[in-house]
Design a protein around this motif. Structure first.
Motif, short mmCIF file in Angstrom:
data_model
loop_
_atom_site.label_atom_id
_atom_site.label_comp_id
_atom_site.label_asym_id
_atom_site.label_seq_id
_atom_site.Cartn_x
_atom_site.Cartn_y
_atom_site.Cartn_z
N THR A 13 -66.57 27.87 13.44
CA THR A 13 -66.69 27.18 14.72
C THR A 13 -65.55 27.58 15.65
O THR A 13 -64.54 28.15 15.21
N ALA A 14 -65.72 27.28 16.92
CA ALA A 14 -64.69 27.62 17.91
C ALA A 14 -63.36 26.96 17.58
O ALA A 14 -62.30 27.58 17.68
N SER A 15 -63.39 25.71 17.16
CA SER A 15 -62.14 25.01 16.85
C SER A 15 -61.47 25.62 15.62
O SER A 15 -60.23 25.69 15.55
N GLU A 16 -62.26 26.09 14.66
CA GLU A 16 -61.67 26.74 13.47
C GLU A 16 -60.99 28.04 13.86
O GLU A 16 -59.91 28.37 13.35
N VAL A 17 -61.61 28.80 14.74
CA VAL A 17 -61.04 30.08 15.17
C VAL A 17 -59.70 29.87 15.87
O VAL A 17 -58.78 30.69 15.72
N LEU A 18 -59.56 28.77 16.62
CA LEU A 18 -58.33 28.53 17.37
C LEU A 18 -57.34 27.62 16.65
O LEU A 18 -56.33 27.24 17.24
N GLU A 19 -57.61 27.30 15.41
CA GLU A 19 -56.66 26.47 14.67
C GLU A 19 -55.30 27.16 14.59
O GLU A 19 -55.19 28.31 14.17
N GLY A 20 -54.26 26.48 15.02
CA GLY A 20 -52.91 27.04 15.01
C GLY A 20 -52.57 27.89 16.22
O GLY A 20 -51.43 28.34 16.36
N VAL A 21 -53.53 28.11 17.12
CA VAL A 21 -53.28 28.88 18.35
C VAL A 21 -52.80 27.92 19.44
O VAL A 21 -53.45 26.91 19.70
N ASP A 22 -51.69 28.24 20.07
CA ASP A 22 -51.10 27.38 21.10
C ASP A 22 -51.34 28.00 22.47
O ASP A 22 -50.78 29.05 22.79
N ALA A 238 -87.97 30.54 11.60
CA ALA A 238 -88.02 29.66 10.44
C ALA A 238 -88.61 30.38 9.23
O ALA A 238 -88.09 30.30 8.11
N GLU A 239 -89.69 31.12 9.46
CA GLU A 239 -90.36 31.82 8.36
C GLU A 239 -89.50 32.93 7.78
O GLU A 239 -89.48 33.16 6.57
N ALA A 240 -88.79 33.63 8.66
CA ALA A 240 -87.94 34.74 8.22
C ALA A 240 -86.61 34.27 7.63
O ALA A 240 -85.86 35.07 7.07
N GLY A 241 -86.33 33.00 7.78
CA GLY A 241 -85.08 32.46 7.24
C GLY A 241 -83.86 32.90 8.02
O GLY A 241 -82.75 32.96 7.47
N ILE A 242 -84.05 33.19 9.31
CA ILE A 242 -82.92 33.59 10.15
C ILE A 242 -82.10 32.36 10.50
O ILE A 242 -82.63 31.37 11.00
N ALA A 243 -80.82 32.41 10.20
CA ALA A 243 -79.95 31.25 10.43
C ALA A 243 -79.61 31.14 11.91
O ALA A 243 -79.10 32.10 12.50
N MET A 244 -79.91 30.01 12.49
CA MET A 244 -79.51 29.75 13.88
C MET A 244 -78.16 29.03 13.88
O MET A 244 -77.80 28.34 12.93
N LYS A 245 -77.42 29.21 14.96
CA LYS A 245 -76.08 28.63 15.06
C LYS A 245 -76.09 27.35 15.88
O LYS A 245 -76.97 27.15 16.73
N THR A 246 -75.10 26.52 15.65
CA THR A 246 -74.84 25.41 16.55
C THR A 246 -74.08 25.96 17.76
O THR A 246 -73.49 27.05 17.69
N PRO A 247 -74.06 25.24 18.89
CA PRO A 247 -73.26 25.70 20.02
C PRO A 247 -71.79 25.92 19.67
O PRO A 247 -71.16 26.87 20.16
N ALA A 248 -71.22 25.08 18.80
CA ALA A 248 -69.81 25.24 18.41
C ALA A 248 -69.61 26.53 17.62
O ALA A 248 -68.57 27.20 17.75
N GLN A 249 -70.59 26.91 16.82
CA GLN A 249 -70.52 28.19 16.12
C GLN A 249 -70.74 29.35 17.08
O GLN A 249 -70.10 30.39 16.96
N GLY A 250 -71.64 29.14 18.04
CA GLY A 250 -71.90 30.19 19.02
C GLY A 250 -70.71 30.49 19.90
O GLY A 250 -70.54 31.61 20.37
N ALA A 251 -69.88 29.48 20.14
CA ALA A 251 -68.69 29.66 20.98
C ALA A 251 -67.54 30.32 20.22
O ALA A 251 -66.55 30.74 20.84
N ALA A 252 -67.65 30.44 18.91
CA ALA A 252 -66.53 30.95 18.11
C ALA A 252 -66.14 32.37 18.50
O ALA A 252 -64.95 32.69 18.62
N THR A 253 -67.12 33.24 18.70
CA THR A 253 -66.79 34.63 19.04
C THR A 253 -66.17 34.72 20.43
O THR A 253 -65.28 35.54 20.67
N SER A 254 -66.62 33.85 21.33
CA SER A 254 -66.04 33.84 22.68
C SER A 254 -64.55 33.47 22.64
O SER A 254 -63.72 34.11 23.28
N VAL A 255 -64.21 32.42 21.89
CA VAL A 255 -62.81 31.99 21.88
C VAL A 255 -61.96 32.94 21.05
O VAL A 255 -60.75 33.09 21.31
N LEU A 256 -62.56 33.60 20.07
CA LEU A 256 -61.83 34.64 19.34
C LEU A 256 -61.41 35.74 20.31
O LEU A 256 -60.24 36.15 20.33
#
Length: 314
Positions: A13-22, A238-256
């Motif tokens: 998630t976005a918050s996990e990516v920025l953990e410890g970043v000031d 759903a049939e292909a089993g493709i994992a969809m992200k939550t918005p917080a997971q989707g924002a992770a790459t942006s904040v990285l």
């Protein structure tokens, strides 16, 4: 050169990516920050201490988002400012109203698969909003980015870039039949090419830019899809089993891309799932990989020149 990897994954998630970043003392602008991954990007940056400006078309929605962020992180500093990327006068008001350094510019806002619509200049709306509006915004905020001494731009693209390269001879579908998917794909390719050329031009000034693919996320972005097409896509996922992200997971790459020390001084990449994407001949499973034309330096330079000409003529 080895591909960049971060240690984070598609489920981070976005918050996990920025953990410890000031980010105290840093200023950030996030476009389209009133919903979806935009609000989660703003939330994570504010939570890390940045002063975040929510640049939004709907100011009331932006204020609601700001209140929600402040509830999550009491004491954060937030602003809501009006910005309509399809209206160059709105972009100009925003940039002329900016003063002081700008450390982080997150070009997140976007529209997808719209009916055939045009701006007052006659520009096709998806290309105008997703690319040209953000291009004008970055140029207008260049002085603030330069003043920061160490600025980053994040250009939110999509695997949808695989639907079209830039069609220079008919950017706005004036001679060919309008296709909403191709129009969206062209605009998302432009988002990647902007990051490539912005880094080439501005890296020596301390400004770097990277493009990101947030991942598969169900948000308001799909609101223009034909209902049956949306239902069919959801069924396939759903049939292909493709994992969809939550918005917080989707924002992770942006904040990285925006704030991780791992990408200090690095620009011109296309990132997905918090890693540098693999170059592919065809987008894998509709979500993974980057096409060569989206990272081509010559293509990037040509698009920059054409975009600047369009803005000057507007």
């Amino acid at each position: 050169m080895a591909r960049f990897t971060s240690g984070f994954t598609a489920t981070s998630t976005a918050s996990e990516v920025l953990e410890g970043v000031d980010l105290r003392g840093k200023s950030a602008v996030v476009t389209g920050a009133s919903s979806g991954i935009g609000v989660e990007t703003a939330r994570a940056l504010a939570g890390a201490g940045a002063h975040v400006v929510l640049a939004v078309r709907d100011v009331r929605a932006g204020r609601r988002a700001a209140e929600d962020i402040a509830h999550t992180h009491p004491g954060v500093t937030l602003e809501v400012r009006a910005l309509d990327l399809a209206d160059l006068s709105s972009v100009k008001r925003f940039t002329e109203g900016w003063s002081g350094p700008l450390h982080l510019l997150i070009n997140n806002a976007g529209i997808m698969m719209t009916p055939e619509l045009r701006t007052s200049q006659g520009w096709e709306l998806q290309f105008a909003t997703n690319h040209l509006g953000h291009f004008a915004l970055a140029l207008g905020l260049h002085a603030g980015l330069l003043e920061s001494g160490d600025a980053r731009i994040v250009s939110v693209s999509s695997s949808g870039h695989g639907m079209s390269d830039i069609v220079y001879e008919d950017l706005f579908f004036e001679r060919r039949a309008y296709d909403p998917g191709q129009a969206y794909g062209q605009s998302k390719t432009a988002n990647v090419l902007f990051a490539v050329e912005a880094s080439r031009r501005w890296a020596t000034e301390g400004i770097t830019a990277n493009a990101v693919m947030p991942g598969g996320i169900w948000t308001n972005l799909q609101r223009h899809w034909e209902p049956q097409a949306l239902a069919d896509t959801k069924a396939y996922v759903a049939e292909a089993g493709i994992a969809m992200k939550t918005p917080a997971q989707g924002a992770a790459t942006s904040v990285l891309a925006a704030a991780s020390p791992l990408l200090h001084g690095v620009g011109g990449l296309y990132l997905e799932d918090c890693q540098q994407a693999e170059m592919v001949e065809e987008i894998i499973n509709g979500t993974h990989g980057v096409r060569a034309y989206a990272l081509d330096p010559e293509n990037a330079g040509q698009l920059w020149t054409r975009s600047a000409e369009l803005l000057r003529a507007s």
